[in-house]
Design a protein around this motif. Structure first.
Motif, PDB file in Angstrom:
ATOM      1  N   SER A  52      24.551  19.382  12.284  1.00  0.00           N
ATOM      2  CA  SER A  52      24.416  19.947  13.442  1.00  0.00           C
ATOM      3  C   SER A  52      25.616  19.376  14.497  1.00  0.00           C
ATOM      4  CB  SER A  52      23.419  19.483  14.096  1.00  0.00           C
ATOM      5  OG  SER A  52      23.004  20.132  15.527  1.00  0.00           O
ATOM      6  N   LEU A  53      25.675  17.860  14.650  1.00  0.00           N
ATOM      7  CA  LEU A  53      26.795  17.751  15.436  1.00  0.00           C
ATOM      8  C   LEU A  53      28.320  18.114  14.985  1.00  0.00           C
ATOM      9  CD1 LEU A  53      25.772  14.076  16.037  1.00  0.00           C
ATOM     10  CD2 LEU A  53      25.054  16.146  17.264  1.00  0.00           C
ATOM     11  N   ARG A  54      28.439  18.281  13.682  1.00  0.00           N
ATOM     12  CA  ARG A  54      29.789  18.693  13.273  1.00  0.00           C
ATOM     13  C   ARG A  54      29.981  20.057  13.572  1.00  0.00           C
ATOM     14  NH1 ARG A  54      28.371  15.317   8.846  1.00  0.00           N
ATOM     15  NH2 ARG A  54      27.636  17.223   7.737  1.00  0.00           N
ATOM     16  N   ALA A  55      29.133  20.743  13.512  1.00  0.00           N
ATOM     17  CA  ALA A  55      29.185  22.470  14.063  1.00  0.00           C
ATOM     18  C   ALA A  55      29.386  22.534  15.344  1.00  0.00           C
ATOM     19  CB  ALA A  55      28.191  23.150  13.317  1.00  0.00           C
ATOM     20  N   ALA A  56      28.989  21.538  16.248  1.00  0.00           N
ATOM     21  CA  ALA A  56      29.033  21.919  17.855  1.00  0.00           C
ATOM     22  C   ALA A  56      30.288  21.868  18.338  1.00  0.00           C
ATOM     23  CB  ALA A  56      28.130  20.757  18.422  1.00  0.00           C
ATOM     24  N   THR A  57      30.318  22.700  19.342  1.00  0.00           N
ATOM     25  CA  THR A  57      31.859  22.699  20.023  1.00  0.00           C
ATOM     26  C   THR A  57      32.117  21.434  20.459  1.00  0.00           C
ATOM     27  OG1 THR A  57      31.583  24.954  20.476  1.00  0.00           O
ATOM     28  CG2 THR A  57      33.206  24.032  21.745  1.00  0.00           C
ATOM     29  N   ALA A  58      31.117  20.677  20.924  1.00  0.00           N
ATOM     30  CA  ALA A  58      31.359  19.218  21.745  1.00  0.00           C
ATOM     31  C   ALA A  58      30.126  18.488  21.537  1.00  0.00           C
ATOM     32  CB  ALA A  58      31.846  19.509  22.953  1.00  0.00           C
ATOM     33  N   VAL A  59      30.094  17.194  21.553  1.00  0.00           N
ATOM     34  CA  VAL A  59      29.053  16.469  21.397  1.00  0.00           C
ATOM     35  C   VAL A  59      29.088  15.499  22.815  1.00  0.00           C
ATOM     36  CG1 VAL A  59      27.788  14.445  20.369  1.00  0.00           C
ATOM     37  CG2 VAL A  59      28.763  16.707  18.788  1.00  0.00           C
ATOM     38  N   VAL A  60      28.271  15.284  23.431  1.00  0.00           N
ATOM     39  CA  VAL A  60      27.990  14.452  24.634  1.00  0.00           C
ATOM     40  C   VAL A  60      27.294  13.263  24.483  1.00  0.00           C
ATOM     41  CG1 VAL A  60      27.492  14.404  27.032  1.00  0.00           C
ATOM     42  CG2 VAL A  60      28.593  16.323  26.050  1.00  0.00           C
ATOM     43  N   ALA A  61      27.893  12.113  24.606  1.00  0.00           N
ATOM     44  CA  ALA A  61      26.902  11.080  24.237  1.00  0.00           C
ATOM     45  C   ALA A  61      26.937  10.566  25.653  1.00  0.00           C
ATOM     46  CB  ALA A  61      27.658   9.905  23.305  1.00  0.00           C
ATOM     47  N   VAL A  62      25.763   9.376  25.779  1.00  0.00           N
ATOM     48  CA  VAL A  62      25.369   8.846  27.016  1.00  0.00           C
ATOM     49  C   VAL A  62      25.857   7.397  27.038  1.00  0.00           C
ATOM     50  CG1 VAL A  62      23.349  10.108  27.681  1.00  0.00           C
ATOM     51  CG2 VAL A  62      22.994   8.047  26.246  1.00  0.00           C
ATOM     52  N   SER A  63      26.599   6.924  25.774  1.00  0.00           N
ATOM     53  CA  SER A  63      27.332   5.676  25.822  1.00  0.00           C
ATOM     54  C   SER A  63      28.321   5.551  24.690  1.00  0.00           C
ATOM     55  CB  SER A  63      26.028   4.502  25.360  1.00  0.00           C
ATOM     56  OG  SER A  63      25.856   4.590  24.111  1.00  0.00           O
ATOM     57  N   LEU A  80      29.510  10.274  28.328  1.00  0.00           N
ATOM     58  CA  LEU A  80      29.164  10.828  29.578  1.00  0.00           C
ATOM     59  C   LEU A  80      28.025   9.881  30.043  1.00  0.00           C
ATOM     60  CD1 LEU A  80      30.093  12.630  32.016  1.00  0.00           C
ATOM     61  CD2 LEU A  80      28.583  14.392  30.736  1.00  0.00           C
ATOM     62  N   TYR A  81      28.240   8.807  30.938  1.00  0.00           N
ATOM     63  CA  TYR A  81      27.343   8.017  31.539  1.00  0.00           C
ATOM     64  C   TYR A  81      26.358   8.870  32.520  1.00  0.00           C
ATOM     65  CZ  TYR A  81      29.817   4.096  29.397  1.00  0.00           C
ATOM     66  OH  TYR A  81      30.406   3.147  28.853  1.00  0.00           O
ATOM     67  N   ASN A  82      24.968   8.796  32.245  1.00  0.00           N
ATOM     68  CA  ASN A  82      24.364   9.310  33.393  1.00  0.00           C
ATOM     69  C   ASN A  82      24.364   8.883  34.787  1.00  0.00           C
ATOM     70  OD1 ASN A  82      22.679  11.052  31.768  1.00  0.00           O
ATOM     71  ND2 ASN A  82      21.139   9.645  31.625  1.00  0.00           N
ATOM     72  N   GLY A  83      24.103   9.432  35.615  1.00  0.00           N
ATOM     73  CA  GLY A  83      24.358   9.103  37.209  1.00  0.00           C
ATOM     74  C   GLY A  83      23.173   8.723  37.801  1.00  0.00           C
ATOM     75  N   LEU A 117      14.146  -5.220  30.626  1.00  0.00           N
ATOM     76  CA  LEU A 117      14.190  -4.124  29.635  1.00  0.00           C
ATOM     77  C   LEU A 117      14.585  -4.608  28.397  1.00  0.00           C
ATOM     78  CD1 LEU A 117      13.096  -1.119  29.608  1.00  0.00           C
ATOM     79  CD2 LEU A 117      15.840  -0.674  29.491  1.00  0.00           C
ATOM     80  N   PRO A 118      13.607  -5.299  27.456  1.00  0.00           N
ATOM     81  CA  PRO A 118      14.004  -5.851  26.019  1.00  0.00           C
ATOM     82  C   PRO A 118      13.914  -4.853  24.969  1.00  0.00           C
ATOM     83  CG  PRO A 118      11.840  -6.572  26.659  1.00  0.00           C
ATOM     84  CD  PRO A 118      12.379  -5.785  27.702  1.00  0.00           C
ATOM     85  N   SER A 119      14.513  -3.693  25.254  1.00  0.00           N
ATOM     86  CA  SER A 119      14.338  -2.647  24.325  1.00  0.00           C
ATOM     87  C   SER A 119      14.941  -2.932  23.042  1.00  0.00           C
ATOM     88  CB  SER A 119      15.166  -1.427  24.705  1.00  0.00           C
ATOM     89  OG  SER A 119      14.763  -0.676  25.849  1.00  0.00           O
ATOM     90  N   HIS A 120      14.497  -2.543  21.834  1.00  0.00           N
ATOM     91  CA  HIS A 120      14.789  -2.497  20.568  1.00  0.00           C
ATOM     92  C   HIS A 120      16.087  -1.488  20.196  1.00  0.00           C
ATOM     93  CE1 HIS A 120      10.826  -4.203  19.110  1.00  0.00           C
ATOM     94  NE2 HIS A 120      11.174  -4.801  20.036  1.00  0.00           N
ATOM     95  N   ASN A 121      16.229  -0.451  21.003  1.00  0.00           N
ATOM     96  CA  ASN A 121      17.372   0.335  20.830  1.00  0.00           C
ATOM     97  C   ASN A 121      17.392   1.218  21.985  1.00  0.00           C
ATOM     98  OD1 ASN A 121      16.385   3.355  20.200  1.00  0.00           O
ATOM     99  ND2 ASN A 121      15.130   2.032  18.733  1.00  0.00           N
ATOM    100  N   GLU A 122      18.668   1.657  22.440  1.00  0.00           N
ATOM    101  CA  GLU A 122      18.801   2.447  23.677  1.00  0.00           C
ATOM    102  C   GLU A 122      20.128   3.080  23.531  1.00  0.00           C
ATOM    103  OE1 GLU A 122      17.192   2.990  26.199  1.00  0.00           O
ATOM    104  OE2 GLU A 122      15.606   1.765  26.293  1.00  0.00           O
ATOM    105  N   GLY A 123      20.180   4.098  24.495  1.00  0.00           N
ATOM    106  CA  GLY A 123      21.364   4.645  24.957  1.00  0.00           C
ATOM    107  C   GLY A 123      22.036   3.877  26.032  1.00  0.00           C
ATOM    108  N   VAL A 124      21.899   4.600  27.164  1.00  0.00           N
ATOM    109  CA  VAL A 124      22.022   3.757  28.652  1.00  0.00           C
ATOM    110  C   VAL A 124      20.926   4.092  29.347  1.00  0.00           C
ATOM    111  CG1 VAL A 124      23.210   3.354  30.571  1.00  0.00           C
ATOM    112  CG2 VAL A 124      24.498   3.633  28.490  1.00  0.00           C
ATOM    113  N   PRO A 125      19.748   3.247  29.350  1.00  0.00           N
ATOM    114  CA  PRO A 125      18.440   3.719  30.195  1.00  0.00           C
ATOM    115  C   PRO A 125      18.719   3.917  31.611  1.00  0.00           C
ATOM    116  CG  PRO A 125      18.466   1.206  29.404  1.00  0.00           C
ATOM    117  CD  PRO A 125      19.740   1.932  28.672  1.00  0.00           C
ATOM    118  N   ASN A 126      18.344   4.948  32.442  1.00  0.00           N
ATOM    119  CA  ASN A 126      18.748   5.141  33.544  1.00  0.00           C
ATOM    120  C   ASN A 126      17.801   4.047  34.671  1.00  0.00           C
ATOM    121  OD1 ASN A 126      20.275   7.438  33.288  1.00  0.00           O
ATOM    122  ND2 ASN A 126      19.492   8.122  35.516  1.00  0.00           N
TER     123      ASN A 126
END
Length: 390
Positions: A149-160, A180-183, A290-299
């Motif tokens: 799915s990601l390879r076929a996409a025109t672009a992939v936007v990651a938050v980190s 692209l970090y969230n705002g 926020l001691p998360s086990h996994n994250e992107g960038v939590p807002n």
């Protein structure tokens, strides 16, 4: 442009507080383009009944019910997702004339969105957030679907950057992956008087360090780790208090463990709160934890810092990318002793709250939307060009 957004991360009448970051982003993008947001609602959630209403000015909002056999392997969920969508909204989607699709969440959303995009003959962009790659893409039968799915996409936007690296590891051309970090809404999330915020929240009797957790109450977010670490800190600081803002499966376990540790009176479970009420919680707190086990960038990390509140968090995902040393302390995943030490030390430290807030001002929704807009326009142009060639 006319853009279709497909996601499970957006408020619905069955979960009005869900996906506040997407609501903020899509509302702003909708001021520039015609945006329809179609949200997947799990059939089990749909059966539980409405909990509120959702209105977002300028957006076309709709939902469909994601139906799947409960005991069926999750590797088939993308197919069930697409079939649910087509049976309920297929005719409308074929007639809408969209220029591109934005899929927000990798699995099953983006996998199904990629198949839909091919049916409609339009390009699609995928936005990845965290556990959709950190967890979902580790499963042997889901990983190939996500990668394709990601390879076929025109672009992939990651938050980190950490997530962008994982997308590239799945075979996506690095030139098509955008970090692209969230705002943060700087008008809403800004420093304020701590005593006044505590008074508004009924916390005026808090005389010692006030620790705050904001998020889902589930084990992977580290809420239980935090409670154990707080118990160690609380033994040395009798006035310290811990507040959880959020709901989730661990609520009962948290209260039972707090009783067992003898700190029930010093732990408050405030429940889920509307996004607009969060600034006072951040201002009232001495630390966001926020001691998360996994994250992107939590807002919540960005929003807490925008209020001048320092952060204690795990060194996972994109958190180290956005929390500098002058804004908080980071600890290794799963090390409760290190977490307890960081909470104790950070609660005693003299922080430069103005410098923390100034750092957070670098994460603006305006810059975020400018970049996302450009990515989507480029995708739409590529799709139009391909149509001309055909």
């Amino acid at each position: 442009m006319k853009v279709l957004v497909l996601t499970n991360l957006f408020p619905t009448p069955w979960d009005p507080l869900r996906g506040a970051f997407n609501r903020q982003q899509f509302e702003r993008l909708g001021r520039r383009h015609a945006l329809d947001v179609l949200t997947a609602v799990d059939f089990r959630e749909r059966l539980r009944g409405r909990r509120g209403e959702v209105q977002v000015p300028g957006l076309g909002i709709d939902h469909f019910v994601f139906v799947y056999p409960p005991r069926l392997g999750r590797a088939l969920h993308a197919a069930c997702w697409l079939l649910s969508l087509l049976l309920q909204r297929g005719r409308r989607l074929r007639a809408a004339g969209y220029d591109c699709i934005l899929a927000s969440w990798a699995y099953p959303d983006a996998v199904a969105a990629g198949w839909l995009a091919r049916l409609l003959g339009i390009p699609y962009v995928v936005k990845v957030h965290g556990s959709d790659l950190n967890v979902q893409a580790t499963h042997v039968l889901r990983r190939p679907q996500i990668g394709a799915s990601l390879r076929a996409a025109t672009a992939v936007v990651a938050v980190s950057r950490a997530l962008a690296t994982k997308a590239v590891a799945l075979g996506v051309d690095a030139s098509r992956v955008h970090t692209l970090y969230n705002g943060v809404d700087g008008k809403r999330f800004a420093p304020g008087d701590q005593a006044a915020a505590r008074a508004r929240l009924g916390l005026q009797d808090a005389t010692g360090p006030l620790l705050l957790y904001v998020g889902n109450l589930k084990e992977s977010k580290g809420c239980l780790d935090l409670l154990e670490a707080f118990a160690v800190m609380a033994a040395a600081q009798p006035q310290a208090r811990l507040v959880y803002v959020g709901e989730g499966a661990c609520r009962g376990a948290l209260m039972a463990r707090a009783r067992a540790l003898g700190i029930e009176a010093r732990v408050r479970l405030a429940g889920a709160m509307p996004h607009e009420s969060l600034p006072d919680w951040f201002r009232a707190a001495d630390l966001l934890c926020l001691p998360s086990h996994n994250e992107g960038v939590p807002n919540v990390v960005l929003e807490a810092m925008a209020c001048g509140t320092p952060v204690v968090a795990t060194r996972v995902g994109g958190i180290p990318e956005v929390v500098p040393a002058h804004a908080g302390r980071l600890v290794p995943l799963g090390n409760r002793a290190a977490l307890a030490g960081a909470l104790t030390e950070a609660s005693a430290q003299a922080w430069d709250h103005a410098a923390i807030a100034e750092h957070a001002r670098g994460f603006s929704w305006e810059a975020n939307i400018d970049q996302l807009d450009a990515i989507l326009q480029q995708a739409a142009r590529a799709g139009a060009g391909a149509e001309v060639l055909r």
